[in-house]
Design a protein around this motif. Structure first.
Motif, PDB file in Angstrom:
ATOM      1  N   GLY A   1      -7.396  -0.031   3.400  1.00  0.00           N
ATOM      2  CA  GLY A   1      -7.251   0.255   1.978  1.00  0.00           C
ATOM      3  C   GLY A   1      -6.506  -0.799   1.193  1.00  0.00           C
TER       4      GLY A   1
ATOM      5  N   LYS B   1       0.831  -1.201   0.000  1.00  0.00           N
ATOM      6  CA  LYS B   1       0.000   0.000   0.000  1.00  0.00           C
ATOM      7  C   LYS B   1       0.867   1.253   0.000  1.00  0.00           C
TER       8      LYS B   1
ATOM      9  N   THR C   1      -2.118  -1.606  -5.082  1.00  0.00           N
ATOM     10  CA  THR C   1      -3.240  -2.203  -4.363  1.00  0.00           C
ATOM     11  C   THR C   1      -2.850  -3.615  -3.955  1.00  0.00           C
TER      12      THR C   1
END
Length: 432
Positions: free
Chosen positions: A249, A187, A192
């Motif tokens: 995330g 990250k 991703t």
């Protein structure tokens, strides 16, 4: 479609014709193979995987040498349409000789309808020859009769980009703490870490099942058997872990198109993909085998029994198969190493026949990890419960992915358990 060979084009056309014909209920019934089409020298097979066409062509050549009968394989592009077609056609004389399906409760559902032939003798022959693990029989049986033979054996793993990992200075994790650390570093590097999507419907169960099985494989099995509840603490803990991963995330957007996964992975935009080893063939289309690898997700805590989710599609014989004798000959030889070796080499997955090896470096690595770690093998979520429960459940899990907040955990689990109570009752009532 994966390939553009003559065989692929031929099967694609046949698949389109079959889908249209069955959907309209207008299959003819006068040929040697009835509504299934083909001729007396072939056995008709219906499936939903266009990328298997070349593999079926190779298997057909070997089956013809062994039995005198080849495969007339067709494909219905949409899995949803395919399921509808099979369920309706098996009750008529317009069925193909063989259908590709799924194991576990999905196979049991089809067997209950009376549309499938008993393959217990063919299974026993495979066991006697050493072509299949006898311990897996229950996954292909209903009411103590076998109704399907494994078409492949896929281990659910985490595929990873070797270049992205190298750039981030990380290696495949052996502990959950390393898994979390890797995701943080990816990250921070602007990549991703993990692919996830609810866009394809069924894909919504993937991360829930992976986390739960690595948290407590015994509980996972109990939940799948209806002996535990979605509202139990262990299921809630799995959801909390999943929610926290979203908060950090680590995932792609929940509406990311599933068919973009290979391109995102090949480009290094997404570092890791959870999927069955059957996806290996797709990745090999756009990446060199040296560019990616695969690892088994470690347990959440030390001391937990290691596990791996296993998927095994099946081929089943229709009770009203147009060519029954030829079909039984083909089914009896499907797991023959002479057939299985070219089949799995082409589809780039592993065989249910323990005698069949692979030279694919990614698959070899997975098999080495399985042999070394001896993980408990768990049936994939999609096949591990009554179909109505699973198909309804993935809708709730998909909705959670769109709103993966801590506040949405309990409402999601309560909906899942309400559905489980209803569908388990329905399943047991239908069995009486």
């Amino acid at each position: 479609m994966r390939r553009t060979s003559t065989a692929m084009k031929r099967f694609g056309v046949l698949g389109t014709v079959l889908a249209m014909t069955l959907a309209l209920g207008a299959c003819s019934q006068g040929s040697a193979s009835g509504g299934g089409g083909g001729d007396s020298g072939t056995v008709s097979l219906n499936g939903d995987r266009a990328d298997f066409a070349d593999g079926f062509a190779l298997a057909s050549d070997e089956l013809e040498e062994l039995t005198g009968y080849g495969l007339d394989a067709r494909d219905v592009p949409s899995t949803e349409n395919y399921q509808q077609i099979v369920r309706s056609s098996l009750k008529t004389n317009s069925t193909t000789d063989i259908v590709k399906w799924w194991n576990g409760y999905r196979l049991q559902e089809l067997a209950r309808s009376g549309g499938l032939a008993d393959l217990s003798d063919e299974w026993d022959k495979a066991v006697e020859e050493g072509w299949v693990n006898p311990d897996t029989r229950d996954s292909f049986a209903y009411d103590d009769k076998v109704y399907g033979l494994p078409i492949y054996k896929s281990y659910w793993v985490i595929f990873y980009s070797k270049q992205v990992f190298a750039d981030a200075g990380i290696t495949p994790p052996t502990t959950w703490a390393e898994f979390e650390s890797n995701n943080d570093k990816l990250k921070a590097a602007g990549v991703t870490p993990l692919f996830a999507t609810q866009e394809a419907g069924w894909t919504a169960f993937i991360w829930f099942a992976e986390i739960l099985s690595k948290l407590d494989p015994e509980f996972y099995q109990q939940l799948m058997d209806g002996e535990a509840k979605y509202t139990d603490p262990t299921a809630r803990e799995a959801m909390e872990i999943w929610s926290d991963m979203y908060a950090k995330g680590w995932f792609t957007a929940p509406d990311t198109a599933w068919d973009t996964e290979p391109a995102l992975f090949a480009a290094g935009t997404v570092a890791q993909v959870p999927m069955g080893t059957w996806r290996n063939g797709t990745f090999a289309e756009s990446m060199d085998e040296s560019e990616y690898g695969a690892y088994l997700l470690p347990t959440v805590e030390e001391g937990v029994t290691p596990s791996v989710v296993v998927e095994s599609g099946v081929i089943s014989m229709a009770e009203k198969a147009p060519n029954p004798e030829a079909t039984r000959d083909v089914m009896a030889n499907w797991l023959n190493p002479q057939v299985q070796q070219p089949w799995v080499d082409e589809i780039k997955d592993t065989s249910a026949n323990p005698e069949v090896s692979t030279e694919d470096p990614v698959l070899s690595s997975v098999l080495d990890q399985v042999q070394e770690g001896e993980p408990v093998e768990l049936v994939r979520y999609w096949e591990a419960g009554p179909p109505a429960l699973i198909e309804g459940g993935v809708q709730f899990l998909g909705a959670f992915m769109a709103n993966p907040t801590p506040e949405n955990i309990d409402p999601t689990l309560e909906k899942l358990q309400q559905l489980a109570d209803t569908e388990w009752a329905n399943w047991k009532a239908d069995a009486q």
